[in-house]
Design a protein around this motif. Structure first.
Motif, short mmCIF file in Angstrom:
data_model
loop_
_atom_site.label_atom_id
_atom_site.label_comp_id
_atom_site.label_asym_id
_atom_site.label_seq_id
_atom_site.Cartn_x
_atom_site.Cartn_y
_atom_site.Cartn_z
N HIS A 214 10.50 2.18 -13.25
CA HIS A 214 11.01 3.11 -12.32
C HIS A 214 10.00 3.58 -11.16
O HIS A 214 9.55 4.55 -10.91
N PHE A 215 10.28 2.86 -9.91
CA PHE A 215 9.48 3.08 -8.66
C PHE A 215 10.22 2.04 -7.74
O PHE A 215 11.16 1.17 -8.00
N ASP A 216 10.01 2.57 -6.31
CA ASP A 216 10.78 1.75 -5.41
C ASP A 216 10.02 0.30 -5.05
O ASP A 216 9.06 -0.01 -4.41
N LYS A 217 10.45 -0.77 -6.08
CA LYS A 217 9.92 -2.21 -5.90
C LYS A 217 10.06 -2.75 -4.48
O LYS A 217 9.10 -3.24 -3.96
N ALA A 218 11.19 -2.48 -3.70
CA ALA A 218 11.33 -3.11 -2.54
C ALA A 218 10.18 -2.67 -1.57
O ALA A 218 9.79 -3.47 -0.68
N ALA A 219 10.10 -1.37 -1.48
CA ALA A 219 8.90 -0.76 -0.74
C ALA A 219 7.56 -1.44 -1.17
O ALA A 219 6.79 -1.52 -0.11
N LEU B 36 2.86 -5.09 0.01
CA LEU B 36 2.30 -6.09 -0.45
C LEU B 36 2.30 -7.67 0.13
O LEU B 36 1.33 -8.39 0.22
N LYS B 37 3.52 -7.94 0.85
CA LYS B 37 3.53 -9.10 1.51
C LYS B 37 2.65 -9.13 2.68
O LYS B 37 2.35 -10.48 2.88
N ALA B 38 2.09 -8.34 3.23
CA ALA B 38 1.35 -8.29 4.33
C ALA B 38 -0.29 -8.62 3.59
O ALA B 38 -1.07 -8.92 4.30
N ILE B 39 -0.32 -8.32 2.48
CA ILE B 39 -1.72 -7.91 1.87
C ILE B 39 -2.27 -9.24 0.83
O ILE B 39 -3.20 -9.73 0.70
N LEU B 40 -1.11 -9.75 0.14
CA LEU B 40 -1.65 -10.53 -1.12
C LEU B 40 -0.42 -11.42 -1.20
O LEU B 40 0.56 -11.50 -0.74
N ILE B 41 -0.59 -12.51 -2.14
CA ILE B 41 0.08 -13.43 -2.39
C ILE B 41 0.00 -13.75 -4.20
O ILE B 41 -0.99 -13.34 -4.54
N ILE B 42 1.07 -14.02 -4.56
CA ILE B 42 1.08 -14.36 -6.06
C ILE B 42 1.40 -15.54 -6.45
O ILE B 42 2.38 -16.14 -5.86
N ASP C 32 4.22 5.93 -4.49
CA ASP C 32 4.71 6.39 -3.05
C ASP C 32 3.37 6.59 -2.41
O ASP C 32 3.36 6.10 -1.08
N GLU C 33 2.56 7.28 -2.82
CA GLU C 33 1.42 7.58 -1.97
C GLU C 33 0.54 6.30 -1.78
O GLU C 33 0.13 6.29 -0.39
N VAL C 34 0.32 5.49 -2.73
CA VAL C 34 -0.34 4.25 -2.66
C VAL C 34 0.51 3.31 -1.70
O VAL C 34 -0.25 2.69 -0.53
N ILE C 35 1.67 3.30 -1.61
CA ILE C 35 2.66 2.46 -0.61
C ILE C 35 2.29 3.10 0.89
O ILE C 35 1.98 2.29 1.83
N LYS C 36 2.31 4.20 0.84
CA LYS C 36 2.04 5.05 2.33
C LYS C 36 0.73 4.70 2.85
O LYS C 36 0.60 4.48 3.95
N ARG C 37 -0.21 4.77 1.96
CA ARG C 37 -1.54 4.58 2.45
C ARG C 37 -1.77 3.10 2.68
O ARG C 37 -2.33 2.84 3.91
N LEU C 38 -1.20 2.28 1.91
CA LEU C 38 -1.38 0.69 2.32
C LEU C 38 -0.65 0.31 3.81
O LEU C 38 -1.06 -0.30 4.48
N THR C 39 0.59 1.05 3.87
CA THR C 39 1.33 0.76 5.12
C THR C 39 0.59 1.28 6.15
O THR C 39 0.67 0.63 7.30
N GLN C 40 0.19 2.42 6.28
CA GLN C 40 -0.78 2.96 7.16
C GLN C 40 -1.76 2.06 7.63
O GLN C 40 -2.07 1.84 8.75
N LYS C 41 -2.47 1.38 6.80
CA LYS C 41 -3.38 0.48 6.71
C LYS C 41 -3.09 -0.74 7.51
O LYS C 41 -3.73 -1.20 8.48
N ILE C 42 -2.02 -1.29 7.19
CA ILE C 42 -1.51 -2.26 7.94
C ILE C 42 -1.05 -2.22 9.27
O ILE C 42 -1.26 -2.86 10.20
N THR C 43 -0.49 -0.97 9.53
CA THR C 43 -0.02 -0.65 10.95
C THR C 43 -1.14 -0.42 11.79
O THR C 43 -1.18 -0.76 12.91
N THR C 44 -2.31 0.24 11.18
CA THR C 44 -3.39 0.41 11.95
C THR C 44 -3.89 -0.97 12.21
O THR C 44 -4.48 -1.17 13.39
#
Length: 134
Positions: A17-22, A27-33, A119-131
Motif C-alpha cells: 500500500h503505497f503510490d507505486k506509480a510515483a 526510479l526510472k531516472a535513477i536505476l534499471i531492473i 512519500d518522503e523518500v519519493i519527494k527527496r529523490l524527485t527533488q534531487k533529479i530536478t536539481t
C-alpha cells in the motif's frame, strides 16, 4: 458493529500500500531492473549521495516486493554494497544514518523503508533529479 466504527484493520500497513506509480516515475531516472533476475542497477546519470542511492535501491526492492517479484522488501548494507559496487566503508555509515532517522526499519541485517516514509523518500529523490536536470 456498525459500518462507521473504526477497526484495528485500519492501523495495519503492508508492503503493497503505497503510490507505486510515483515510485516508478522517480526510479526510472535513477536505476534499471534486470527483467529475468530482478537485479537492481543504479544508472549513475543522477548524482546521488550514498544515502539517496540506498533509498533508491530500497524503494526499488519495495516495488518489486509489492509486485510479488521479490521474496522480501528488506535489504542489507552488505547486499547493497555487493550489488551496487559501492564501497562498504561508504554504505555502512550511510545505512546507520538512515536507520537512526527511521528511514530504514528492521532488525539484525534486514531493513526496509517503512510505508509512512515512502512519500518522503519519493519527494527527496524527485527533488534531487530536478536539481540535477537544471
Amino acid at each position: 458493529m456498525t459500518k462507521d466504527e473504526n477497526t484495528i484493520e485500519e492501523l495495519f500497513a503492508d508492503g503493497a500500500h503505497f503510490d507505486k506509480a510515483a515510485a516508478i516515475k522517480v526510479l526510472k531516472a535513477i536505476l534499471i531492473i534486470q527483467r529475468e533476475s530482478h537485479d537492481i542497477y543504479l544508472k549513475g546519470e543522477v548524482k546521488l549521495t550514498t544515502e539517496e542511492k540506498i533509498l533508491a535501491y530500497s524503494l526499488a526492492r519495495k516495488v518489486l516486493y509489492s509486485e510479488k517479484l521479490a521474496e522480501s522488501a528488506k535489504v542489507s548494507a552488505q547486499e547493497i554494497s555487493e550489488k551496487t559496487g559501492m564501497k562498504k566503508g561508504s554504505v555502512d555509515p550511510a545505512f546507520q544514518v538512515l536507520k537512526s532517522d527511521t528511514f530504514l526499519i528492521g532488525s539484525k541485517k534486514d531493513y526496509e523503508i517503512p510505508n509512512h516514509h515512502i512519500d518522503e523518500v519519493i519527494k527527496r529523490l524527485t527533488q534531487k533529479i530536478t536539481t540535477n536536470n537544471k
